[in-house]
Design an enzyme around this catalytic site. Structure first.
Site, mmCIF file in Angstrom:
data_model
loop_
_atom_site.group_PDB
_atom_site.id
_atom_site.type_symbol
_atom_site.label_atom_id
_atom_site.label_comp_id
_atom_site.label_asym_id
_atom_site.label_seq_id
_atom_site.Cartn_x
_atom_site.Cartn_y
_atom_site.Cartn_z
ATOM 1 N N ILE A 121 0.822 -1.118 -0.061
ATOM 2 C CA ILE A 121 0.017 0.071 -0.002
ATOM 3 C C ILE A 121 0.769 1.237 -0.122
ATOM 4 O O ILE A 121 0.421 2.205 -0.307
ATOM 5 C CB ILE A 121 -1.028 -0.063 1.110
ATOM 6 N N TYR A 181 -4.346 -9.963 16.493
ATOM 7 C CA TYR A 181 -3.346 -10.140 15.395
ATOM 8 C C TYR A 181 -3.018 -11.517 15.213
ATOM 9 O O TYR A 181 -2.951 -12.016 14.208
ATOM 10 C CB TYR A 181 -1.964 -9.282 15.837
ATOM 11 N N SER A 201 10.725 -14.158 15.644
ATOM 12 C CA SER A 201 11.241 -12.735 15.301
ATOM 13 C C SER A 201 12.176 -12.661 14.706
ATOM 14 O O SER A 201 13.295 -13.089 14.908
ATOM 15 C CB SER A 201 11.109 -12.230 16.911
ATOM 16 N N ARG A 256 14.555 -12.771 25.139
ATOM 17 C CA ARG A 256 13.432 -13.675 24.485
ATOM 18 C C ARG A 256 14.216 -14.061 23.084
ATOM 19 O O ARG A 256 13.775 -15.184 22.433
ATOM 20 C CB ARG A 256 12.319 -13.031 24.227
HETATM 21 N N1 LIG Z 1 9.262 -9.058 11.403
HETATM 22 C C1 LIG Z 1 8.938 -10.175 12.442
HETATM 23 O O1 LIG Z 1 9.733 -10.566 13.284
HETATM 24 C C2 LIG Z 1 7.638 -11.113 12.063
HETATM 25 C C3 LIG Z 1 7.254 -11.854 12.901
HETATM 26 C C4 LIG Z 1 6.171 -12.925 12.629
HETATM 27 C C5 LIG Z 1 5.348 -12.804 11.524
HETATM 28 N N2 LIG Z 1 5.779 -11.506 10.728
HETATM 29 C C6 LIG Z 1 4.778 -11.376 9.504
HETATM 30 O O2 LIG Z 1 5.895 -10.951 8.494
HETATM 31 C C7 LIG Z 1 5.205 -10.153 7.351
HETATM 32 C C8 LIG Z 1 6.028 -8.970 7.418
HETATM 33 O O3 LIG Z 1 6.649 -8.299 8.480
HETATM 34 P P1 LIG Z 1 7.445 -7.213 8.447
HETATM 35 O O4 LIG Z 1 8.126 -7.384 9.792
HETATM 36 O O5 LIG Z 1 8.105 -6.961 7.011
HETATM 37 O O6 LIG Z 1 6.385 -5.842 8.624
HETATM 38 P P2 LIG Z 1 6.324 -4.530 7.998
HETATM 39 O O7 LIG Z 1 5.342 -3.582 8.602
HETATM 40 O O8 LIG Z 1 7.556 -3.767 7.925
HETATM 41 O O9 LIG Z 1 5.771 -4.819 6.588
HETATM 42 C C9 LIG Z 1 4.323 -5.063 6.317
HETATM 43 C C10 LIG Z 1 3.997 -4.383 5.036
HETATM 44 O O10 LIG Z 1 2.513 -4.705 4.954
HETATM 45 C C11 LIG Z 1 2.112 -3.623 4.240
HETATM 46 N N3 LIG Z 1 0.695 -3.269 4.294
HETATM 47 C C12 LIG Z 1 -0.129 -2.916 5.694
HETATM 48 N N4 LIG Z 1 -1.432 -3.033 5.136
HETATM 49 C C13 LIG Z 1 -1.573 -3.009 4.129
HETATM 50 C C14 LIG Z 1 -2.777 -3.146 3.254
HETATM 51 N N5 LIG Z 1 -4.001 -2.862 3.656
HETATM 52 N N6 LIG Z 1 -2.555 -3.263 1.780
HETATM 53 C C15 LIG Z 1 -1.339 -3.384 1.317
HETATM 54 N N7 LIG Z 1 -0.176 -3.801 1.937
HETATM 55 C C16 LIG Z 1 -0.256 -3.473 3.414
HETATM 56 C C17 LIG Z 1 2.630 -2.473 4.822
HETATM 57 O O11 LIG Z 1 2.861 -1.200 4.140
HETATM 58 C C18 LIG Z 1 4.167 -2.879 5.013
HETATM 59 O O12 LIG Z 1 4.942 -2.432 4.143
HETATM 60 C C19 LIG Z 1 3.703 -9.848 8.102
HETATM 61 O O13 LIG Z 1 2.859 -10.276 7.883
HETATM 62 C C20 LIG Z 1 4.035 -10.062 9.633
HETATM 63 O O14 LIG Z 1 2.931 -10.387 10.441
HETATM 64 C C21 LIG Z 1 6.863 -10.718 10.960
#
Ligand SMILES: NC(=O)c1ccc[n+]([C@@H]2O[C@H](COP(=O)([O-])OP(=O)(O)OC[C@H]3O[C@@H](n4cnc5c(N)ncnc54)[C@H](O)[C@@H]3O)[C@@H](O)[C@H]2O)c1
Length: 280
Positions: A35, A137, A166, A174
């Site tokens: 987005i 979430y 993580s 953790r």
């Molecule tokens: N980073 C971690 O440690 C971790 C742990 C568990 C799960 N995850 C999962 O991994 C994925 C990526 O995480 P991240 O750390 O890169 O987070 P992030 O917030 O950096 O990336 C998420 C992206 O999703 C986009 N987004 C949000 N709402 C949106 C919408 N309505 N339409 C289109 N795009 C949208 C955001 O703009 C963002 O760029 C996520 O699904 C998160 O739940 C991450």
């Protein structure tokens, strides 16, 4: 085998920033979407399309002709349910239904430890531990995993659900167990893509940490063999750590701070996540 087309959601995100380059090399075409306004310089074969996951008509046309969707887009924190409903629940439905409509073979989904976050860390949980979400979430991650199971059973759409613990710098006790390095993340996503047959699968996204609190034995067919180990940070981290409060779910449960916060309250605000995304 080089694929024709991959789609990456969440391409502007932190994890997306590390995945774009390797994914662009695995297919003739990488369609990156988010987005956000833009995602910086594109890699060879990559194009960028701004779309809201919650809007079926914006996101689903991008899936046409794709072999697989790597679904990482989401709001990444605990929020009131209605704020997560569009991106995290309906967005996941749009990806699975759209993939099914377009004959996409597989979805690789960024699930989370928060799908099982209320289990005690002392229980060395496997991939078959029952869902026990710690937040709305985490509930969206349970919903999407169950949707993957259903689309496999009813429509033969494959999916691999990466329960990431993580993927962030190790700056607390953790994380000595929960760390997933960016190199291991890339290896994990690669295995989720190149394993010939996956059906509906779940695997924990965690590095080869001495203190890893989860068991991937039943997902070994995916061939995920992480190389990094957070133990290299243990001495420094533990020197700054007090003894845990054994009555605190934030210390004792897999979800960490998310297991402690009230529903709708930020879990990330309790964590010190460094934004070290890869610049392009
Ligand atoms: N980073 C971690 O440690 C971790 C742990 C568990 C799960 N995850 C999962 O991994 C994925 C990526 O995480 P991240 O750390 O890169 O987070 P992030 O917030 O950096 O990336 C998420 C992206 O999703 C986009 N987004 C949000 N709402 C949106 C919408 N309505 N339409 C289109 N795009 C949208 C955001 O703009 C963002 O760029 C996520 O699904 C998160 O739940 C991450």
């Amino acid at each position: 085998m080089k694929l024709k087309k991959l789609v990456l959601t969440g391409a502007a995100g932190r994890l997306g920033s590390y995945l774009r380059e390797p994914l662009s090399k695995m297919a003739d075409e990488l369609v990156s979407t988010d987005i956000a306004e833009d995602i910086g310089t594109l890699y060879d074969g990559e194009s960028y399309h701004r779309a809201d996951l919650a809007q079926y008509d914006e996101i689903v046309p991008l899936l046409e002709g794709a072999d697989m969707v790597i679904h990482f887009g989401a709001i990444v924190d605990e929020k009131p349910f209605m704020e997560l409903l569009g991106p995290n629940f309906i967005g996941s439905y749009n990806i699975f239904e759209g993939a099914s409509q377009h004959g996409v073979r597989r979805v690789v989904y960024a699930s989370s430890i928060h799908a099982v976050g209320m289990h005690k860390k002392a229980d060395f949980i496997g991939i078959d531990a029952p869902h026990r979400p710690d937040t709305f979430y985490g509930l969206a991650k349970c919903f999407t995993e169950d949707m993957g199971s259903m689309y496999w059973d009813k429509r033969q759409l494959e999916s691999v659900h990466l329960r990431i613990l993580s993927a962030a710098q190790v700056n607390n006790a953790r994380a000595l167990g929960s760390w997933l390095s960016y190199d291991d993340l890339i290896h994990l996503v690669t295995r989720a893509i190149d394993t010939p047959s996956v059906g509906f699968s779940v695997i924990y996204g965690v590095s080869n940490n001495d203190r890893a609190p989860v068991d991937n034995a039943k997902a070994s067919f995916l061939g995920y063999r992480p190389k990094d180990n957070a133990e290299q940070f243990a001495e420094e981290v533990l020197a700054q750590t007090d003894a845990p409060d054994v009555t605190d779910p934030g210390e004792m449960c897999h979800g960490g701070p998310f297991a402690k916060v009230d529903l709708g309250q930020s879990g990330l605000a309790q964590m010190n996540i460094v934004d070290d995304r890869k610049k392009t």
